[in-house]
Design an enzyme around this catalytic site. Sequence first.
Site, PDB file in Angstrom:
ATOM      1  NE  ARG A  97       6.319  -1.727  -4.475  1.00 55.60           N
ATOM      2  CZ  ARG A  97       7.592  -1.469  -4.768  1.00 55.60           C
ATOM      3  NH1 ARG A  97       8.554  -2.217  -4.272  1.00 55.60           N
ATOM      4  NH2 ARG A  97       7.891  -0.438  -5.540  1.00 55.60           N
ATOM      5  CE  LYS A 115       9.903   0.565  -1.130  1.00 56.56           C
ATOM      6  NZ  LYS A 115      11.038   1.426  -0.739  1.00 56.56           N
ATOM      7  CG  HIS A 127      -7.943  10.239  -9.259  1.00 56.32           C
ATOM      8  ND1 HIS A 127      -9.056   9.451  -9.459  1.00 56.32           N
ATOM      9  CD2 HIS A 127      -8.375  11.308  -8.541  1.00 56.32           C
ATOM     10  CE1 HIS A 127     -10.109  10.025  -8.923  1.00 56.32           C
ATOM     11  NE2 HIS A 127      -9.723  11.150  -8.354  1.00 56.32           N
ATOM     12  CE1 TYR A 130       6.076   3.541  -6.217  1.00 58.24           C
ATOM     13  CE2 TYR A 130       7.368   5.545  -6.029  1.00 58.24           C
ATOM     14  CZ  TYR A 130       7.218   4.190  -5.800  1.00 58.24           C
ATOM     15  OH  TYR A 130       8.201   3.485  -5.149  1.00 58.24           O
ATOM     16  CG  ASN A 141      -7.012  15.198  -2.991  1.00 57.32           C
ATOM     17  OD1 ASN A 141      -7.734  14.227  -2.775  1.00 57.32           O
ATOM     18  ND2 ASN A 141      -6.838  15.675  -4.208  1.00 57.32           N
ATOM     19  CB  ALA A 144      -5.322  12.708 -11.731  1.00 54.98           C
ATOM     20  CG  ASN A 150      11.065   5.679  -3.835  1.00 54.08           C
ATOM     21  OD1 ASN A 150      11.192   5.678  -5.054  1.00 54.08           O
ATOM     22  ND2 ASN A 150      10.858   4.579  -3.150  1.00 54.08           N
ATOM     23  CB  SER A 178      17.283  11.623   4.663  1.00 53.85           C
ATOM     24  OG  SER A 178      17.793  10.691   3.710  1.00 53.85           O
TER      25      SER A 178
END
Length: 243
Positions: A97, A115, A127, A130, A141, A144, A150, A178
């Site tokens: 995105r 995203k 793999h 998200y 890394n 999977a 988020n 944050s």
Amino acid sequence: MTLARPRTLPALFASLPEPFAASFDPDAPWALLGEPLDAALARLPSAAIAVRLLPEVHLAGDRIAIGRGARIHPGVVLEGPLYVGEDVEIRPGAYVRGGVWIGDGCVVGASTEIKRAILLPGARAPHLNYVGDSILGAGVNLGAGTILSNFRHDGREVRIGTAGILRTADGAGAAIPSGRRKLGAVLGDGVLTGCNCVLHPGVVVGRETHLYPGVQLRSGIYPERSVVKLRQDLEVTPRAERP
């Protein structure tokens, strides 16, 4: 640029590429996902694609830059603004995105969604991952099925838990605001996650830390060069005989 060790957070990145090095705050690394990322993407030309794309690759939006040697497989959806460095591989069915910066040599796997994120050189989400509103350090890394969540269900600001690291005057645990309603994880260089890890909003993991498969991390700060283990008690019993 060599970065100083943060005062309250673990060591994260040995260096950052030019668009982000000058803006890095070691006590709020997630701030790179705001104005610094917007500024880096705003400087991209309308179209600077240095490779031949297959007809099955779908482009949307403006300001998409793809470097030499990148391999974009069929079924990929790329939305601008987006920077893809040299020798990046984006595998079939990935959805990238708008608002993403992917450094040289990174891998975005089949059916992975990225995203509003920064992937430093050599980071891999290979793999079924998200990656939302997150920063992956060099050489990270993701196993999977690893999910970098988020968004809080209540929609409130994501705060970084600091149990055992920061204390208020009365000794209670403090939390770092944050300033973001959406924030996933900040993973230092060389962090490895096992399969099916879930990182809740507001996780910071120091460099070269390894997460066992199936680990779930609540919002918080996790030290560098550590192993985060998941222990299970399994019971195996004979199957009942059918009548």
